[in-house]
Design an enzyme around this catalytic site. Structure first.
Site, mmCIF file in Angstrom:
data_model
loop_
_atom_site.group_PDB
_atom_site.id
_atom_site.type_symbol
_atom_site.label_atom_id
_atom_site.label_comp_id
_atom_site.label_asym_id
_atom_site.label_seq_id
_atom_site.Cartn_x
_atom_site.Cartn_y
_atom_site.Cartn_z
ATOM 1 N N GLY A 1 1.063 -1.599 -0.363
ATOM 2 C CA GLY A 1 0.221 -0.491 -0.191
ATOM 3 C C GLY A 1 1.288 1.494 -0.076
ATOM 4 C CD GLU A 2 3.634 2.869 3.395
ATOM 5 O OE1 GLU A 2 4.967 2.797 2.289
ATOM 6 O OE2 GLU A 2 4.079 1.993 4.399
#
Length: 342
Positions: A313-314
């Site tokens: 993610g991120e």
């Protein structure tokens, strides 16, 4: 909401130039498709350089983390801690973004913490602290989904006004893969068991718990999920609504958006229901290991640029596709013509 159309004449001209380059027809495969797509987005051939790439990480906590053991491999306190890691430049996306010269911004939309000492601009768009546990209650109060959506639009405007050539939505929130699975299941009419994955790396018992939570959430929300803001209120989060607004506003401003993983994919499904033409301005940066992202991308008609088996993610997967986009642009800008070589 008015969404401009990419320039079809530029797309056609790009295809013509690509066919005329010093190579066999279609020999550069997906790079040619991306070069033509960028030309249409920019309305010129070759497209402009992607010099100013901006990642915005929308951070918030999700009530499903209190739904018993196994929903996530990490406690919800990690969300607030990670905001500070982003600000220190030490997260995965910080490190990977530096490799391509991309800027990373973190926005506290719904972190369940006061974040004392964190710069005020990080908290300027905060909607609430955390969200409801979607298996037993709505994620948001009435009107909060709309407010978060507008916050996401405002953030997109801020980044574009500052010079962004390419936008990447990132996410940080323990429990976010459960939220994404619920949104995808409700949007596409799929059972929980088909869309729930292992998220942060839970075992099979944890995945079964996630399936149970998403199934209960879908049953509780019922038919209300047919309308996008009602869906975000019942099963989403302020982060999902803000991400949807960010995606839509990028399209409204005619700026390409590179989707990241499962969370931005789920938000994109909802964003498409709000502004159907916005999808023409989005690319999928990479394929997540989460099954709900696979369903979302198929429904959106998007083919991931990379498939590296990532689940962080991120925005970390999408930033790695920036190099491929730049390569596609270089091909159409710098390669010679076959006619000049013979």
């Amino acid at each position: 909401m008015a969404i401009p159309a990419p320039d079809e004449s530029a797309f056609t001209a790009a295809r013509g130039r690509l066919d005329a380059l010093v190579k066999p027809l279609g020999a550069l495969g997906r790079l040619e498709d991306l070069a033509a797509w960028l030309s249409a987005a920019h309305g010129e051939v070759p497209p402009r350089p992607l010099d100013d790439v901006r990642v915005v990480v929308f951070a918030g906590d999700h009530g499903v983390t209190g739904a018993g053991p196994g929903v996530s491999a990490y406690p919800r306190e990690v969300t607030a801690a990670m905001v500070r890691v982003f600000l220190a430049g030490k997260s995965g996306v910080n490190v990977l973004a530096r490799q391509v010269g991309a800027r990373v911004r973190v926005v506290d939309i719904a972190v369940d913490d006061d974040l004392d000492g964190v710069p005020e601009q990080v908290r300027a768009h905060k909607i609430r602290r955390g969200s409801g546990a979607i298996d037993v209650t709505d994620a948001l109060e009435p009107g909060e989904a709309e407010r978060a959506f507008e916050a996401g639009r405002a953030v997109a405007d801020e980044e574009i006004d500052a010079g962004a050539d390419l936008l990447i939505p990132g996410d940080m929130g323990i429990g976010n893969t459960t939220i994404a699975a619920a949104l995808v299941a409700a949007s596409l009419g799929l059972p929980a068991g088909e869309v729930v994955g292992t998220g942060t790396g839970v075992d099979e018992a944890g995945r079964a718990r996630k399936v149970s939570v998403v199934s209960a959430a879908l049953a509780r929300a019922g038919s209300r999920t047919s309308q996008p803001f009602a869906l975000l209120t019942a099963l989403g989060s302020a982060c999902a609504a803000a991400t949807a607004g960010f995606l839509v506003q990028g399209a409204a401003r005619g700026v390409p958006v590179l989707l990241d993983g499962v969370f931005s994919g789920a938000a994109a499904l909802v964003a498409r229901d709000i502004a159907p033409d916005a999808v023409r301005w989005w690319l999928a940066g990479h394929r997540s290991t989460e099954p709900s992202q696979h369903f979302a991308l198929k429904a959106l008609g998007l083919d991931p640029i990379l498939d590296l088996g990532l689940r962080l993610g991120e925005g970390s997967g999408a930033v790695q596709a920036v190099t491929t986009l730049r390569a596609a642009r270089a091909v159409i800008a710098d390669m010679g013509l076959l006619a000049d070589a013979v």
